[in-house]
Write a protein that holds these residues in place. Structure first.
Motif, PDB file in Angstrom:
ATOM      1  N   THR A 136      -9.228   7.984  -3.145  1.00 43.20           N
ATOM      2  CA  THR A 136      -8.078   9.071  -3.084  1.00 43.20           C
ATOM      3  C   THR A 136      -8.535  10.112  -3.632  1.00 43.20           C
ATOM      4  O   THR A 136      -9.626  10.315  -4.589  1.00 43.20           O
ATOM      5  CB  THR A 136      -7.085   8.350  -4.201  1.00 43.20           C
ATOM      6  OG1 THR A 136      -6.739   7.155  -3.701  1.00 43.20           O
ATOM      7  CG2 THR A 136      -5.848   9.350  -4.478  1.00 43.20           C
ATOM      8  N   GLN A 162     -12.941   6.036  -6.110  1.00 52.87           N
ATOM      9  CA  GLN A 162     -12.453   4.853  -5.523  1.00 52.87           C
ATOM     10  C   GLN A 162     -11.298   4.254  -6.205  1.00 52.87           C
ATOM     11  O   GLN A 162     -11.289   4.144  -7.444  1.00 52.87           O
ATOM     12  CB  GLN A 162     -13.522   3.936  -5.548  1.00 52.87           C
ATOM     13  CG  GLN A 162     -13.224   2.609  -5.010  1.00 52.87           C
ATOM     14  CD  GLN A 162     -14.460   1.711  -4.636  1.00 52.87           C
ATOM     15  OE1 GLN A 162     -15.688   2.163  -4.750  1.00 52.87           O
ATOM     16  NE2 GLN A 162     -14.096   0.195  -4.404  1.00 52.87           N
ATOM     17  N   ARG A 210     -10.827  -0.956  -1.074  1.00 52.96           N
ATOM     18  CA  ARG A 210     -10.753  -0.616   0.192  1.00 52.96           C
ATOM     19  C   ARG A 210     -10.320   0.874   0.492  1.00 52.96           C
ATOM     20  O   ARG A 210     -10.171   1.396   1.800  1.00 52.96           O
ATOM     21  CB  ARG A 210     -10.077  -1.636   1.060  1.00 52.96           C
ATOM     22  CG  ARG A 210      -8.481  -1.556   0.946  1.00 52.96           C
ATOM     23  CD  ARG A 210      -8.035  -2.974   1.595  1.00 52.96           C
ATOM     24  NE  ARG A 210      -6.656  -2.867   1.484  1.00 52.96           N
ATOM     25  CZ  ARG A 210      -5.820  -3.109   0.567  1.00 52.96           C
ATOM     26  NH1 ARG A 210      -6.655  -3.356  -0.788  1.00 52.96           N
ATOM     27  NH2 ARG A 210      -4.686  -3.105   0.460  1.00 52.96           N
ATOM     28  N   HIS A 211     -10.233   1.458  -0.734  1.00 51.91           N
ATOM     29  CA  HIS A 211      -9.509   3.012  -0.513  1.00 51.91           C
ATOM     30  C   HIS A 211     -10.268   3.888  -1.392  1.00 51.91           C
ATOM     31  O   HIS A 211     -10.857   3.590  -2.537  1.00 51.91           O
ATOM     32  CB  HIS A 211      -7.982   2.951  -0.869  1.00 51.91           C
ATOM     33  CG  HIS A 211      -7.315   2.275  -0.122  1.00 51.91           C
ATOM     34  ND1 HIS A 211      -6.710   1.109  -0.317  1.00 51.91           N
ATOM     35  CD2 HIS A 211      -6.759   2.599   1.158  1.00 51.91           C
ATOM     36  CE1 HIS A 211      -5.884   0.568   0.667  1.00 51.91           C
ATOM     37  NE2 HIS A 211      -5.879   1.417   1.624  1.00 51.91           N
ATOM     38  N   VAL A 271       0.958  -1.219   0.066  1.00 53.55           N
ATOM     39  CA  VAL A 271       0.092   0.082   0.012  1.00 53.55           C
ATOM     40  C   VAL A 271       0.976   1.320   0.226  1.00 53.55           C
ATOM     41  O   VAL A 271       0.673   2.247  -0.523  1.00 53.55           O
ATOM     42  CB  VAL A 271      -0.954  -0.020   1.225  1.00 53.55           C
ATOM     43  CG1 VAL A 271      -1.613   1.188   1.402  1.00 53.55           C
ATOM     44  CG2 VAL A 271      -2.230  -1.082   1.058  1.00 53.55           C
ATOM     45  N   ASN A 289      -2.173   9.493   4.240  1.00 61.16           N
ATOM     46  CA  ASN A 289      -2.589   8.245   4.127  1.00 61.16           C
ATOM     47  C   ASN A 289      -3.169   7.654   5.352  1.00 61.16           C
ATOM     48  O   ASN A 289      -2.503   7.563   6.254  1.00 61.16           O
ATOM     49  CB  ASN A 289      -1.369   7.500   3.574  1.00 61.16           C
ATOM     50  CG  ASN A 289      -1.887   6.141   3.492  1.00 61.16           C
ATOM     51  OD1 ASN A 289      -2.856   5.818   2.493  1.00 61.16           O
ATOM     52  ND2 ASN A 289      -1.284   4.950   4.064  1.00 61.16           N
ATOM     53  N   SER A 290      -4.538   7.514   5.260  1.00 57.76           N
ATOM     54  CA  SER A 290      -5.321   6.883   6.290  1.00 57.76           C
ATOM     55  C   SER A 290      -5.178   7.693   7.745  1.00 57.76           C
ATOM     56  O   SER A 290      -5.013   7.156   8.896  1.00 57.76           O
ATOM     57  CB  SER A 290      -4.660   5.557   6.666  1.00 57.76           C
ATOM     58  OG  SER A 290      -4.763   4.608   5.466  1.00 57.76           O
ATOM     59  N   ARG A 326      -5.373   9.747   0.504  1.00 57.86           N
ATOM     60  CA  ARG A 326      -5.714   8.289   0.393  1.00 57.86           C
ATOM     61  C   ARG A 326      -6.284   7.804   1.843  1.00 57.86           C
ATOM     62  O   ARG A 326      -5.686   8.113   2.660  1.00 57.86           O
ATOM     63  CB  ARG A 326      -4.866   7.669  -0.227  1.00 57.86           C
ATOM     64  CG  ARG A 326      -5.184   6.162  -0.544  1.00 57.86           C
ATOM     65  CD  ARG A 326      -4.593   5.300  -1.327  1.00 57.86           C
ATOM     66  NE  ARG A 326      -4.539   5.991  -2.802  1.00 57.86           N
ATOM     67  CZ  ARG A 326      -3.810   5.546  -3.676  1.00 57.86           C
ATOM     68  NH1 ARG A 326      -2.730   5.003  -3.644  1.00 57.86           N
ATOM     69  NH2 ARG A 326      -3.787   6.171  -4.802  1.00 57.86           N
ATOM     70  N   ASP A 327      -7.545   7.331   1.859  1.00 59.75           N
ATOM     71  CA  ASP A 327      -7.839   6.603   3.312  1.00 59.75           C
ATOM     72  C   ASP A 327      -8.746   5.261   2.838  1.00 59.75           C
ATOM     73  O   ASP A 327      -9.057   5.273   1.578  1.00 59.75           O
ATOM     74  CB  ASP A 327      -8.584   7.616   3.849  1.00 59.75           C
ATOM     75  CG  ASP A 327      -8.527   7.475   5.470  1.00 59.75           C
ATOM     76  OD1 ASP A 327      -8.605   6.424   5.876  1.00 59.75           O
ATOM     77  OD2 ASP A 327      -8.226   8.446   6.220  1.00 59.75           O
ATOM     78  N   LEU A 328      -8.920   4.807   4.060  1.00 60.77           N
ATOM     79  CA  LEU A 328      -9.973   3.705   3.880  1.00 60.77           C
ATOM     80  C   LEU A 328     -11.400   3.902   3.460  1.00 60.77           C
ATOM     81  O   LEU A 328     -11.754   5.111   3.668  1.00 60.77           O
ATOM     82  CB  LEU A 328     -10.220   2.877   5.341  1.00 60.77           C
ATOM     83  CG  LEU A 328      -8.726   2.413   5.592  1.00 60.77           C
ATOM     84  CD1 LEU A 328      -8.787   1.764   6.862  1.00 60.77           C
ATOM     85  CD2 LEU A 328      -8.552   0.993   4.627  1.00 60.77           C
TER      86      LEU A 328
END
Length: 232
Positions: A224, A217, A221-222, A37, A129-130, A158-160
């Motif tokens: 952006t 998407q 699961r992410h 990732v 990120n996250s 970017r995240d979940l």
């Protein structure tokens, strides 16, 4: 019905602690295999821009993302200011940066993602990120990222992505945390449940003037957000 289904039968956003700041959480997070990732995040960010300058990494955790960015940035285009609010995460971040030999390029600081003590339009790029799923009111974080990014600079976040149903959440945990210990699996499941949907992210960023197509998407699961900071 397994334990994850029983706990998360109805998918609504359920917050997890904003700051992961116990020694166990920091160690388990750092030990999880985020390498694939992280490599993809760094390569996607670097491909998104040709700018140079100082980059702000919001919610750096143990500094895995800035280290990966610098290792892929063979042209040495960037220096990175890496911030987090968790003391134990920052201690590991400093150790990781030193071990990677990147002290001259990465500065680690304690700061709150909801309110930076940085000037307006200060950074050539803002990355993250996250961290968003940790923030109870994410608009404040998005607003700060926009504020400190220079016009024409890059915002790359970017995240979940919160799953639509409990069975999908269970499946994601089983796929991506199958080799993790029980605490790590629980952390990942809680993070998915605390994440935003695509429409929720788009609605928040519309308030800052960013069109919906800047948020996509980008995996199962992410999501952006990749945008150029507008001048207003």
């Amino acid at each position: 019905m397994n334990s994850l289904d029983a706990k998360w039968n109805m998918i609504a956003r359920i917050l997890e602690p904003e700051v992961m700041d116990t020694p166990e959480e920091a160690r388990d997070y750092d030990a999880m295999d985020h390498s694939g990732v992280n490599r993809l995040f760094a390569s996607d960010f670097l491909a998104s821009t040709m700018i140079t300058g100082n980059v702000l990494d919001v919610g750096t955790g143990t500094a895995q993302i800035p280290i990966e960015v610098c290792q892929q940035d063979s042209a040495n285009r960037f220096t990175i200011t890496a911030i987090d609010l968790a003391e134990h995460m920052l201690a590991l971040a400093i150790h990781n940066v030193e071990r990677a030999g990147l002290v001259s390029r990465i500065t680690v600081q304690k700061a709150d993602a909801k309110g930076f003590l940085f000037p307006e339009k200060h950074f050539a790029a803002v990355i993250s990120n996250s961290i968003i799923h940790h923030i109870p009111e994410p608009f404040h974080c998005f607003s700060e990222m926009h504020r400190v990014c220079a016009p024409g600079g890059v915002l790359f976040v970017r995240d979940l992505l919160r799953p639509q149903d409990s069975s999908t959440l269970t499946k994601l945990v089983e796929i991506y945390a199958k080799d993790a210990n029980p605490h790590q699996r629980a952390m990942f499941g809680a993070s998915l449940h605390a994440a935003l949907t695509l429409n929720e992210v788009r609605a928040l960023l519309a308030r800052l003037g960013y069109p919906p197509d800047t948020i996509q998407q980008t995996s199962d699961r992410h999501w952006t957000w990749s945008a150029t900071r507008h001048s207003s």
